[in-house]
Design a protein around this motif. Sequence first.
Motif, PDB file in Angstrom:
ATOM      1  N   THR A 205      13.346  30.116   2.023  1.00 15.76           N
ATOM      2  CA  THR A 205      14.767  30.436   2.111  1.00 15.76           C
ATOM      3  C   THR A 205      15.565  29.240   2.638  1.00 15.76           C
ATOM      4  OG1 THR A 205      14.196  32.753   2.550  1.00 15.76           O
ATOM      5  CG2 THR A 205      16.443  32.054   3.076  1.00 15.76           C
ATOM      6  N   ALA A 206      15.026  28.543   3.639  1.00 18.58           N
ATOM      7  CA  ALA A 206      15.704  27.355   4.156  1.00 18.58           C
ATOM      8  C   ALA A 206      15.813  26.280   3.079  1.00 18.58           C
ATOM      9  CB  ALA A 206      14.958  26.815   5.376  1.00 18.58           C
ATOM     10  N   ALA A 207      14.758  26.124   2.268  1.00 21.13           N
ATOM     11  CA  ALA A 207      14.807  25.156   1.165  1.00 21.13           C
ATOM     12  C   ALA A 207      15.839  25.577   0.122  1.00 21.13           C
ATOM     13  CB  ALA A 207      13.428  25.026   0.532  1.00 21.13           C
ATOM     14  N   ALA A 208      15.949  26.891  -0.112  1.00 21.06           N
ATOM     15  CA  ALA A 208      16.957  27.379  -1.057  1.00 21.06           C
ATOM     16  C   ALA A 208      18.362  27.083  -0.551  1.00 21.06           C
ATOM     17  CB  ALA A 208      16.771  28.880  -1.270  1.00 21.06           C
ATOM     18  N   MET A 211      19.127  23.491  -1.228  1.00 19.62           N
ATOM     19  CA  MET A 211      19.409  23.232  -2.635  1.00 19.62           C
ATOM     20  C   MET A 211      20.812  23.708  -3.011  1.00 19.62           C
ATOM     21  SD  MET A 211      16.927  21.577  -4.020  1.00 19.62           S
ATOM     22  CE  MET A 211      16.913  20.709  -2.447  1.00 19.62           C
ATOM     23  N   TRP A 212      21.214  24.870  -2.508  1.00 15.44           N
ATOM     24  CA  TRP A 212      22.566  25.334  -2.819  1.00 15.44           C
ATOM     25  C   TRP A 212      23.611  24.394  -2.220  1.00 15.44           C
ATOM     26  CZ3 TRP A 212      24.625  28.591  -6.180  1.00 15.44           C
ATOM     27  CH2 TRP A 212      25.978  28.913  -6.035  1.00 15.44           C
ATOM     28  N   SER A 213      23.357  23.878  -1.038  1.00 15.97           N
ATOM     29  CA  SER A 213      24.316  22.955  -0.415  1.00 15.97           C
ATOM     30  C   SER A 213      24.471  21.680  -1.221  1.00 15.97           C
ATOM     31  CB  SER A 213      23.872  22.613   1.012  1.00 15.97           C
ATOM     32  OG  SER A 213      22.752  21.744   1.024  1.00 15.97           O
ATOM     33  N   ARG A 214      23.472  21.355  -2.044  1.00 15.43           N
ATOM     34  CA  ARG A 214      23.539  20.170  -2.896  1.00 15.43           C
ATOM     35  C   ARG A 214      24.036  20.505  -4.305  1.00 15.43           C
ATOM     36  NH1 ARG A 214      22.913  18.618   1.660  1.00 15.43           N
ATOM     37  NH2 ARG A 214      21.435  17.024   2.351  1.00 15.43           N
ATOM     38  N   GLY A 215      24.459  21.733  -4.524  1.00 10.69           N
ATOM     39  CA  GLY A 215      24.996  22.126  -5.820  1.00 10.69           C
ATOM     40  C   GLY A 215      23.949  22.398  -6.877  1.00 10.69           C
ATOM     41  N   ARG A 216      22.706  22.661  -6.481  1.00 12.64           N
ATOM     42  CA  ARG A 216      21.623  22.892  -7.443  1.00 12.64           C
ATOM     43  C   ARG A 216      21.345  24.388  -7.554  1.00 12.64           C
ATOM     44  NH1 ARG A 216      17.564  17.987  -5.424  1.00 12.64           N
ATOM     45  NH2 ARG A 216      19.085  16.288  -5.714  1.00 12.64           N
ATOM     46  N   ALA A 217      22.088  25.044  -8.414  1.00 13.35           N
ATOM     47  CA  ALA A 217      22.014  26.497  -8.524  1.00 13.35           C
ATOM     48  C   ALA A 217      20.655  26.962  -9.046  1.00 13.35           C
ATOM     49  CB  ALA A 217      23.125  27.010  -9.435  1.00 13.35           C
ATOM     50  N   ALA A 219      17.651  25.395  -8.792  1.00 12.65           N
ATOM     51  CA  ALA A 219      16.645  25.219  -7.745  1.00 12.65           C
ATOM     52  C   ALA A 219      16.808  26.272  -6.654  1.00 12.65           C
ATOM     53  CB  ALA A 219      16.751  23.816  -7.146  1.00 12.65           C
ATOM     54  N   PHE A 220      18.060  26.575  -6.309  1.00 11.90           N
ATOM     55  CA  PHE A 220      18.311  27.626  -5.328  1.00 11.90           C
ATOM     56  C   PHE A 220      17.731  28.947  -5.814  1.00 11.90           C
ATOM     57  CE2 PHE A 220      21.029  31.289  -4.357  1.00 11.90           C
ATOM     58  CZ  PHE A 220      20.945  31.331  -2.970  1.00 11.90           C
ATOM     59  N   GLY A 221      18.002  29.308  -7.061  1.00 11.23           N
ATOM     60  CA  GLY A 221      17.513  30.567  -7.587  1.00 11.23           C
ATOM     61  C   GLY A 221      15.996  30.633  -7.638  1.00 11.23           C
ATOM     62  N   ILE A 224      14.778  31.137  -4.065  1.00  9.32           N
ATOM     63  CA  ILE A 224      15.046  32.499  -3.605  1.00  9.32           C
ATOM     64  C   ILE A 224      14.086  33.484  -4.273  1.00  9.32           C
ATOM     65  CG2 ILE A 224      16.702  34.400  -3.780  1.00  9.32           C
ATOM     66  CD1 ILE A 224      17.284  32.638  -1.454  1.00  9.32           C
ATOM     67  N   GLY A 225      13.802  33.252  -5.549  1.00  4.57           N
ATOM     68  CA  GLY A 225      12.830  34.106  -6.233  1.00  4.57           C
ATOM     69  C   GLY A 225      11.450  34.012  -5.609  1.00  4.57           C
ATOM     70  N   LEU A 226      11.017  32.789  -5.266  1.00  2.00           N
ATOM     71  CA  LEU A 226       9.726  32.610  -4.596  1.00  2.00           C
ATOM     72  C   LEU A 226       9.741  33.259  -3.215  1.00  2.00           C
ATOM     73  CD1 LEU A 226       8.950  28.890  -5.521  1.00  2.00           C
ATOM     74  CD2 LEU A 226       7.798  30.932  -6.407  1.00  2.00           C
ATOM     75  N   ALA A 227      10.837  33.079  -2.485  1.00  2.00           N
ATOM     76  CA  ALA A 227      10.934  33.653  -1.140  1.00  2.00           C
ATOM     77  C   ALA A 227      10.892  35.178  -1.199  1.00  2.00           C
ATOM     78  CB  ALA A 227      12.219  33.172  -0.464  1.00  2.00           C
ATOM     79  N   THR A 228      11.550  35.757  -2.200  1.00  2.00           N
ATOM     80  CA  THR A 228      11.541  37.212  -2.346  1.00  2.00           C
ATOM     81  C   THR A 228      10.167  37.718  -2.749  1.00  2.00           C
ATOM     82  OG1 THR A 228      13.866  37.094  -3.002  1.00  2.00           O
ATOM     83  CG2 THR A 228      12.718  39.149  -3.446  1.00  2.00           C
ATOM     84  N   ALA A 229       9.402  36.879  -3.429  1.00  2.00           N
ATOM     85  CA  ALA A 229       8.025  37.235  -3.755  1.00  2.00           C
ATOM     86  C   ALA A 229       7.115  37.165  -2.539  1.00  2.00           C
ATOM     87  CB  ALA A 229       7.492  36.316  -4.855  1.00  2.00           C
ATOM     88  N   ALA A 230       7.614  36.554  -1.448  1.00  2.00           N
ATOM     89  CA  ALA A 230       6.846  36.483  -0.206  1.00  2.00           C
ATOM     90  C   ALA A 230       7.323  37.493   0.822  1.00  2.00           C
ATOM     91  CB  ALA A 230       6.927  35.071   0.391  1.00  2.00           C
TER      92      ALA A 230
END
Length: 504
Positions: A205-208, A211-217, A219-221, A224-230
């Motif tokens: 989630t912190a990595a997501a 990525m969002w702060s850098r405008g990488r939608a 990579a953010f998604g 977040i998908g990996l984090a939700t799988a955890a």
Amino acid sequence: MPRPEETSVYQDRPDVRPTRRDSVAAAGSELIGGPAGRWALRGPSGYLTPVRVVVLVALGTFALGMVQKLPCYNWAWFRGANSQYTHACYSDIPHLYIGRGFSEGLIPYFDRLPGDMSYLEYPVLTGLFMQVASWLDLSGGSIQEQQQTYWMINSGMLMICAAVVAVCVTRTHRHRPWDALLVALAPAFALTATINWDLLAVALTAAAMLMWSRGRAVAFGVLIGLATAAKLYPALLLAPLLLLCWRAGKWREFATASFAAASTWLVVNLPVMIGAPEGWRKFYTFSQERQVDFGSLWLIIKQRTGAAIEPEAANNYAMLLMVLIFVGMAALTLYAPRRPRFAQLAFLIVAAFILTNKVYSPQYVLWLVPLAALARPRWRDFLIWQACEVMYFLGIWLYLAYTTGEKHQGLPAEGYHVAVALHLLGTLYLCAVVVRDILRPDRDGVRQDGSDDPSGGVLDGADDVFVLTRTDDSPELQADVPRTDWGAPPRESAEERSRDAAER
């Protein structure tokens, strides 16, 4: 001439180092020589860059947390339940090594367990993390030695996750790297990091967020998908993102991030969904059927009133409260004089889930620590909240010691209710000051250097498309809310000008 690495974006911005802006941080810095002086370099310099310092401190804090578990590692995990509670060093990791079949070589989700839990009750990516750790355990020896080794291997893997969290929080707010020390020095971070496997989802989630702060939608998604799988909670971040993109009209970016998150979650889960559907469903059915449990508001109500709150009723109450809170957040987002920062709303939605959920395990505090550092980087408020969480950490183990021990030495139910109330009130307090910052952007420390939303990515400095109130362009609000000229050098406040004049 200064070296190239000494010239940075810091040089044309107001000084936002905590020791110059935060009285608690300034007082605490006396332990290492005092606040930063006038001639201290304000950018990265040499080997000890902010990222490296924060990571080293975070690893040191993590190691102290491992030391705190030593009484259990040496003997208390293996000599009855009560000792691990009285020493406050309990961890799920060594117990589930046996209880979930890893010691026997069983495969999560595919192999049925012999005990009262038919399948592993964790999301797929966490189950994979647990399985990889068991594969790395080649120690042999007695079952106790295997449990010890399994905990050490998991701790090493979780330490990597802790370093990822430290790096990501440090870099999310480009001009405020030292705020990440809030994460690195959080007492609850040290105490709970190796209780369970939550740090995996926290790191993703912190990595997501980075990525969002850098405008990488995309990579953010994906993250977040990996984090939700955890762990389930990271999916909640899409809710405040929807509100912010609604106000800013960034529908394409939101759709991209949401599609990437859903696709990634499905790719990770699909093999287990197809190959072991009953085992895959266990996490979701267990979450639905779980009784009202430790740390929740519902437990206090149930034990104090004697009311029978069934799991289905608790689920419905929590869902209703979450819907109401989301409606309130929508109103807050669309009525606020400035668009709230992403980290602020992310903290509020996860805190709301924790406050309304029917269970609060001690390690759940890890979900909030990075978000709190980004949402409200003020040491006083952060430490007040952390003190409440430490009291809860001690309270739950003393309560379990009282209820499991023959001599009833520990904390009775009444005392435990006080500990739960402290946790709830501490979290509510931090939520309240975040909401105040949203309603009064001039009180928001992150925006005092002229920034808009450093963790907002495409939202940072974007124009509003849909609002339900006057914006900061309205003359009536200009006196109360300082205007930010996006892209222009930030103006010095009167206090900064007088301080600089005194120094000269």
